[in-house]
Design a protein around this motif. Sequence first.
Motif, PDB file in Angstrom:
ATOM      1  N   PHE A 171       0.814  -1.209   0.000  1.00 16.08           N
ATOM      2  CA  PHE A 171       0.000   0.000   0.000  1.00 16.08           C
ATOM      3  C   PHE A 171       0.847   1.258   0.000  1.00 16.08           C
ATOM      4  O   PHE A 171       0.387   2.317  -0.417  1.00 16.08           O
ATOM      5  N   ASN A 172       2.101   1.156   0.477  1.00 17.95           N
ATOM      6  CA  ASN A 172       2.951   2.340   0.548  1.00 17.95           C
ATOM      7  C   ASN A 172       3.831   2.532  -0.675  1.00 17.95           C
ATOM      8  O   ASN A 172       4.541   3.519  -0.777  1.00 17.95           O
ATOM      9  N   PRO A 175       1.844   5.575  -2.697  1.00 18.08           N
ATOM     10  CA  PRO A 175       0.954   6.317  -1.815  1.00 18.08           C
ATOM     11  C   PRO A 175       0.357   7.528  -2.507  1.00 18.08           C
ATOM     12  O   PRO A 175       0.982   8.145  -3.361  1.00 18.08           O
ATOM     13  N   SER A 176      -0.866   7.852  -2.122  1.00 13.76           N
ATOM     14  CA  SER A 176      -1.510   9.037  -2.683  1.00 13.76           C
ATOM     15  C   SER A 176      -1.028  10.282  -1.973  1.00 13.76           C
ATOM     16  O   SER A 176      -0.494  10.219  -0.869  1.00 13.76           O
ATOM     17  N   HIS A 177      -1.236  11.440  -2.618  1.00 11.03           N
ATOM     18  CA  HIS A 177      -0.923  12.743  -2.030  1.00 11.03           C
ATOM     19  C   HIS A 177       0.565  12.952  -1.785  1.00 11.03           C
ATOM     20  O   HIS A 177       0.938  13.826  -1.004  1.00 11.03           O
ATOM     21  N   MET A 178       1.423  12.143  -2.407  1.00 11.38           N
ATOM     22  CA  MET A 178       2.850  12.318  -2.146  1.00 11.38           C
ATOM     23  C   MET A 178       3.546  13.139  -3.214  1.00 11.38           C
ATOM     24  O   MET A 178       4.732  13.431  -3.087  1.00 11.38           O
ATOM     25  N   ALA A 179       2.852  13.518  -4.257  1.00 12.22           N
ATOM     26  CA  ALA A 179       3.501  14.257  -5.338  1.00 12.22           C
ATOM     27  C   ALA A 179       4.041  15.595  -4.864  1.00 12.22           C
ATOM     28  O   ALA A 179       5.038  16.096  -5.369  1.00 12.22           O
ATOM     29  N   GLU A 180       3.364  16.217  -3.880  1.00  9.89           N
ATOM     30  CA  GLU A 180       3.796  17.525  -3.403  1.00  9.89           C
ATOM     31  C   GLU A 180       4.970  17.456  -2.445  1.00  9.89           C
ATOM     32  O   GLU A 180       5.514  18.479  -2.058  1.00  9.89           O
ATOM     33  N   PHE A 181       5.354  16.252  -2.041  1.00 10.99           N
ATOM     34  CA  PHE A 181       6.503  16.104  -1.149  1.00 10.99           C
ATOM     35  C   PHE A 181       7.733  15.730  -1.961  1.00 10.99           C
ATOM     36  O   PHE A 181       7.700  14.831  -2.785  1.00 10.99           O
ATOM     37  N   HIS A 182       8.804  16.447  -1.692  1.00  9.71           N
ATOM     38  CA  HIS A 182      10.045  16.198  -2.414  1.00  9.71           C
ATOM     39  C   HIS A 182      11.101  15.551  -1.535  1.00  9.71           C
ATOM     40  O   HIS A 182      11.990  14.874  -2.033  1.00  9.71           O
ATOM     41  N   GLY A 192       2.135   8.858   8.433  1.00  8.36           N
ATOM     42  CA  GLY A 192       1.442   7.828   7.681  1.00  8.36           C
ATOM     43  C   GLY A 192       0.102   8.313   7.157  1.00  8.36           C
ATOM     44  O   GLY A 192      -0.464   9.301   7.632  1.00  8.36           O
ATOM     45  N   GLU A 193      -0.397   7.596   6.156  1.00  6.88           N
ATOM     46  CA  GLU A 193      -1.713   7.921   5.613  1.00  6.88           C
ATOM     47  C   GLU A 193      -2.809   7.294   6.464  1.00  6.88           C
ATOM     48  O   GLU A 193      -2.551   6.692   7.505  1.00  6.88           O
ATOM     49  N   PHE A 194      -4.024   7.398   5.989  1.00  8.77           N
ATOM     50  CA  PHE A 194      -5.170   6.971   6.793  1.00  8.77           C
ATOM     51  C   PHE A 194      -5.092   5.495   7.170  1.00  8.77           C
ATOM     52  O   PHE A 194      -5.345   5.119   8.317  1.00  8.77           O
ATOM     53  N   ASN A 195      -4.718   4.634   6.200  1.00  4.50           N
ATOM     54  CA  ASN A 195      -4.650   3.200   6.494  1.00  4.50           C
ATOM     55  C   ASN A 195      -3.575   2.885   7.532  1.00  4.50           C
ATOM     56  O   ASN A 195      -3.737   1.989   8.364  1.00  4.50           O
ATOM     57  N   ARG A 197      -2.662   4.937   9.926  1.00  2.61           N
ATOM     58  CA  ARG A 197      -3.156   5.399  11.231  1.00  2.61           C
ATOM     59  C   ARG A 197      -4.171   4.420  11.808  1.00  2.61           C
ATOM     60  O   ARG A 197      -4.218   4.219  13.031  1.00  2.61           O
ATOM     61  N   ILE A 198      -4.975   3.820  10.953  1.00  3.63           N
ATOM     62  CA  ILE A 198      -5.918   2.808  11.434  1.00  3.63           C
ATOM     63  C   ILE A 198      -5.154   1.610  11.995  1.00  3.63           C
ATOM     64  O   ILE A 198      -5.476   1.084  13.077  1.00  3.63           O
ATOM     65  N   ALA A 199      -4.126   1.162  11.272  1.00  4.12           N
ATOM     66  CA  ALA A 199      -3.315   0.041  11.751  1.00  4.12           C
ATOM     67  C   ALA A 199      -2.615   0.388  13.059  1.00  4.12           C
ATOM     68  O   ALA A 199      -2.506  -0.451  13.961  1.00  4.12           O
ATOM     69  N   SER A 200      -2.162   1.636  13.173  1.00  3.38           N
ATOM     70  CA  SER A 200      -1.506   2.082  14.403  1.00  3.38           C
ATOM     71  C   SER A 200      -2.478   2.080  15.576  1.00  3.38           C
ATOM     72  O   SER A 200      -2.102   1.722  16.706  1.00  3.38           O
ATOM     73  N   SER A 201      -3.708   2.450  15.317  1.00  3.10           N
ATOM     74  CA  SER A 201      -4.721   2.444  16.382  1.00  3.10           C
ATOM     75  C   SER A 201      -5.002   1.021  16.854  1.00  3.10           C
ATOM     76  O   SER A 201      -5.130   0.767  18.060  1.00  3.10           O
ATOM     77  N   ILE A 202      -5.078   0.082  15.911  1.00  4.84           N
ATOM     78  CA  ILE A 202      -5.294  -1.320  16.277  1.00  4.84           C
ATOM     79  C   ILE A 202      -4.101  -1.855  17.071  1.00  4.84           C
ATOM     80  O   ILE A 202      -4.267  -2.568  18.073  1.00  4.84           O
TER      81      ILE A 202
END
Length: 350
Positions: A171-172, A175-182, A192-195, A197-202
């Motif tokens: 999944f990594n 990753p989405s939304h990474m184009a703006e990061f250089h 981390g992205e949403f997925n 963070r969900i895994a981290s919560s579990i």
Amino acid sequence: MRNSTCLQPSLATTVALPVIYSFLCPAGSFGNILAAWIFLRQAPTKRTQYIYLVNLVTANLLICSTMPFLAAYFAGGYQWTYESVACKIANHVGTTVMHVSMYVTIIILCSIALSQYATLKKNSDTQYSQAVNDSFYRCVLEKFRQPKFAKYFCIIIWLAVLCITVTAITFNVQPSHMAEFHRCYNIMVEAGEFNVRIASSIATACFFLSFMTVLLSYYSLTRHLSKIQKNTCIAEKHLIYRTVKRNILVIQMILTVCFLPYHIFRPIFYALLTNSDCSRLSYLVEIKNFLTCLAATKSSLDPVIFLLLDKTFKKSLYGLFTKSTPEQHKRYADIVTEQFPETQRHMERF
């Protein structure tokens, strides 16, 4: 917040963390390899505690193997491009493998505590009847002291770890939304992205479940021993009881000192990420990384804990540096068999 230059690492990140990881890696690797060698040469393969300890050492070695990647990432990650091979290896191999292996150690520590508690309670319960509603609880405890269950349980843990690791890396990769990061060192990599963070919560929930299980085991053991002391004399077995209480307490202290601060801070970290103050975000990320380093330190300290708490490990380590004949080995095995019955020898291992 979404500027690639938002996070600005301080000297604490670029110097202190690489130095710490560079020190922990060889020290932890040497200690855990030595422990694995001793366990493979000296420990009987059918003992439950041995099975848990071998898997614990394996997880420790995996964590130690990721430390060079983490040291390189903190030393120069803010200069790497996100698309670079070094960045991908540091994120996928370093961070992912370290975190999943860390939770293997937490689960195995919890299993060791339950195994010791179950064995002691079983042998001290022979004189007392138990309520019917305790039967399921006692059956579960009984499983943790069985070598066959320990083997299958550890296999399931590692299969779950393999699935989680492969899924996280897959999944990594895109990753989405990474184009703006250089730069590799950025807020999306650190949080981390949403997925993620969900895994981290579990994972955080899994830790607190293990933490409370060990805590309740220690509390229940203390109450149980206090109860049987009022009904019978246990002076001849006092050393065994004291050893088991000490070992469970040590596991509780490891979880409290090394892992609890990180898991308390992680929900706070995610809650404060909505703030757009780059300076505050930099501090939050650095606190998270130092608490992660504290959790990783446990893997390097385990061999020292084995040495302090495990008499068999201490004697085996001493035997590596002294010459002994096969007759002496046999004599030592006979002495252990005579002086420590099966139950007591089961307790002796941390």
